[in-house]
Write a protein that holds these residues in place. Structure first.
Motif, PDB file in Angstrom:
ATOM      1  N   UNK A 183      37.242  10.423  19.277  1.00  0.00           N
ATOM      2  CA  UNK A 183      35.817  10.723  19.414  1.00  0.00           C
ATOM      3  C   UNK A 183      35.148  10.989  18.073  1.00  0.00           C
ATOM      4  N   UNK A 184      35.882  11.662  17.170  1.00  0.00           N
ATOM      5  CA  UNK A 184      35.337  11.962  15.845  1.00  0.00           C
ATOM      6  C   UNK A 184      35.225  10.681  15.012  1.00  0.00           C
ATOM      7  N   UNK A 185      36.252   9.848  15.021  1.00  0.00           N
ATOM      8  CA  UNK A 185      36.213   8.601  14.261  1.00  0.00           C
ATOM      9  C   UNK A 185      35.096   7.683  14.762  1.00  0.00           C
ATOM     10  N   UNK A 186      34.887   7.671  16.068  1.00  0.00           N
ATOM     11  CA  UNK A 186      33.852   6.825  16.653  1.00  0.00           C
ATOM     12  C   UNK A 186      32.456   7.255  16.211  1.00  0.00           C
ATOM     13  N   UNK A 187      32.279   8.554  15.963  1.00  0.00           N
ATOM     14  CA  UNK A 187      30.948   9.076  15.645  1.00  0.00           C
ATOM     15  C   UNK A 187      30.610   9.037  14.155  1.00  0.00           C
TER      16      UNK A 187
END
Length: 567
Positions: A183-187
């Motif tokens: 989720x962090x990498x996607x954002x």
């Protein structure tokens, strides 16, 4: 009509109304809204009864003799050291594997990304103890790989103890790390990386100075969550650990030996490293800025992807992880649908019908019923808590918020221990009842939903609810007719998460199980410990099938609101 006041020049000015603040004003507003008052009182009552009271009870229970016994016997100190070492190693490798896996999904051009996402989802369907079972079937003394190595190369494979436990916990909890980090990498905004590239950053330097630093909160959170799960893990150490003793196993032994005081001492000691990890996480994250949303347009920008050579390495890594996970599920299926795989490979459904569909063996059905009830209550309670904390002024709000999230920082073993010692005697007797199992499941999953719903509430303009209140709706009606429909997607997502975790839980409820209320995860552990691996495999398959079928029904009901593979 608006009110006016006279100014110094004789003219009229609108009268400014200053909103009163403070404890007295908060209590006054709460008393004028009976529905909110009831919700606040219920929230405090539930958390005091099932969080504060058991916590105080388990801390106060041990006497001086119990503490002396713990510190005087070397085996308990060894178990503590083993727990810290194995949990730290497993958390580290699971987080590293989760990060590399997530990085390959979002930053590379490797083939088969949908397949790798599906593979990362598979271990979530089964309890972590099933990973230990599959490891025994493959690498145990009588396992398929062990027997092959012995027959062909005369090599004795012995992975019991720390090596096996390290591997099993890494595989078991790597999906948790992956989901947290992805989720962090996607954002992360592509324009930050593109700007760094334009300034000369390339390859590993770009990764080290921009991508990894921005992903650090997710990496640290992943390590924290995995470490807490490893501290609490009971089934895998009991099956794989051999003579490598861990505190969770020692606690179980003392409960069986009717030594709740000594078990409480070990439970308190077990919490200390978990809380230390929690504190260290907060310290590390408070030292820097990790904003990934800058407010600048990003449409049309393409993320900086890895090189061809790096893609090959990432593909090989993901393939190895996929091979490990698939082999564990395949060997479980083979044992479930053959008479005794490796000795008699005849296909059969006898194990499934005897263990899963037999009314006298309702472990899978018990798991389904208890998980559904607990998940509904957990999400409902999380919704109420988030609503009153974010929207309603009342004294003690910070205390309520802290108590609501406290269980997430406590190992599941400690939560189960606190509940069994607090409610096995005294004014409230719940030992042996399904209520205590439901409460234990609720306490471990409710904080996740509470944090998610709290964030969602803050994104919804308060004026919408104020308009409903002005039209005569009380808090109960506003919550059910306005708030619930607006947050339905978040509520459904949290319900799905809570349901899957409850179906697979073992460490939190292992002390609370009775012959009447045996659940699937406990049955898998019991059958594996007695060597009836085909029955353990049958229960595991039945549990996974039931979980998938339930998720399928949810998908049909809620359609786009349920995204099972969207991570």
């Amino acid at each position: 009509m608006p009110s006016y006041t006279m100014n110094s020049e004789g003219g009229r000015e609108p009268l400014m109304i200053i909103e009163k603040k403070g404890m007295g004003s908060s209590i006054s507003k709460l008393m004028k809204d009976p529905s909110s008052l009831i919700l606040v009182l219920i929230s405090f009552a539930v958390l005091c009864l099932f969080v504060i009271y058991p916590l105080i009870y388990v801390i106060a229970l041990p006497g001086a003799t119990d503490w002396t016994t713990f510190f005087s016997k070397g085996r308990y100190g060894t178990a503590l050291l083993n727990t810290v070492v194995s949990s730290s190693l497993s958390a580290l490798t699971a987080t590293v594997c989760g990060f590399i896996y997530a990085y390959s999904i979002h930053y590379s051009n490797i083939a088969g990304k949908k397949f790798f996402r599906f593979i990362a989802f598979l271990p979530i369907l089964a309890p972590s103890v099933m990973t230990g079972l599959a490891f025994l079937l493959l690498f145990g003394r009588g396992g398929m790989v062990s027997q092959t190595l012995k027959a062909w190369f005369n090599v004795e494979l012995d992975l019991y103890g720390l090596p096996g436990l390290w591997i099993v916990q890494t595989i078991s909890y790597f999906p948790l790390a992956y989901m947290t980090i992805t989720g962090v990498l996607r954002s992360i905004s592509p324009n930050l990386e593109i700007a760094a590239q334009n300034l000369g950053a390339r390859g590993f330097k770009l990764f080290r100075t921009i991508t990894f630093k921005l992903a650090l909160p997710g990496v640290i959170n992943a390590f924290l969550l995995v470490a807490i799960n490893c501290f609490a893990d009971f089934g895998n150490p009991k099956l794989i650990g051999g003579n490598y003793s861990l505190l969770a196993v020692e606690i179980y032994g003392e409960i069986i030996n009717n030594e709740p005081g000594l078990a409480s001492v070990m439970g308190i000691i077990l919490v200390i490293p978990a809380l230390l990890v929690f504190v260290i996480q907060g310290k590390l994250l408070s030292k820097g800025s990790y904003s990934t949303i800058t407010g600048k347009p990003v449409s049309g920008l393409k993320r900086v992807m890895t090189s061809r050579k790096t893609d090959i390495l990432l593909f090989i890594f993901n393939s190895i992880m996929a091979l490990f996970i698939l082999s564990m599920f395949i060997i479980t299926l083979l044992f479930a649908f053959t008479k005794n795989f490796g000795r008699d490979n005849t296909f059969t459904l006898d194990h499934i019908f005897k263990i899963v569909f037999n009314p006298s063996s309702p472990a899978v059905l018990n798991s389904l019923v208890l998980s559904l009830i607990s998940s509904i209550l957990a999400v409902g309670f999380a919704l109420v808590l988030a609503y009153v904390v974010v929207r309603k002024p009342f004294p003690g709000k910070k205390l309520l918020d802290f108590t609501a999230v406290l269980p997430i920082a406590l190992p599941g073993t400690f939560v189960g221990l606190a509940l069994i010692v607090a409610f096995s005697s005294g004014p409230i007797m719940l030992q042996g009842s399904a209520i205590l199992i439901i409460v234990a499941m609720l306490l471990k999953q409710m904080p996740v939903g509470y944090r998610g719903l709290t964030a969602s509430f803050k994104q919804v303009d308060k004026s919408i609810e104020e308009a409903a209140t002005n039209l005569g709706a009380d808090s109960r009606r506003t919550l059910t007719t306005i708030v619930f429909p607006m947050l339905q997607k978040t509520i459904v997502a949290n319900f799905v998460y809570a349901f899957m975790k409850n179906m697979n839980t073992l460490s939190t409820i292992v002390f609370l199980i009775t012959p009447k209320w045996v659940v699937a995860a406990v049955s898998i552990f019991n059958y594996a410990e007695t060597g009836t691996y085909y029955w353990a495999a049958a229960v595991a398959v039945g549990l996974m099938g039931t979980t998938l079928a339930t998720l399928g029904v949810m998908k049909l009901i809620f359609r786009s609101k349920v995204k099972i593979f969207d991570f």
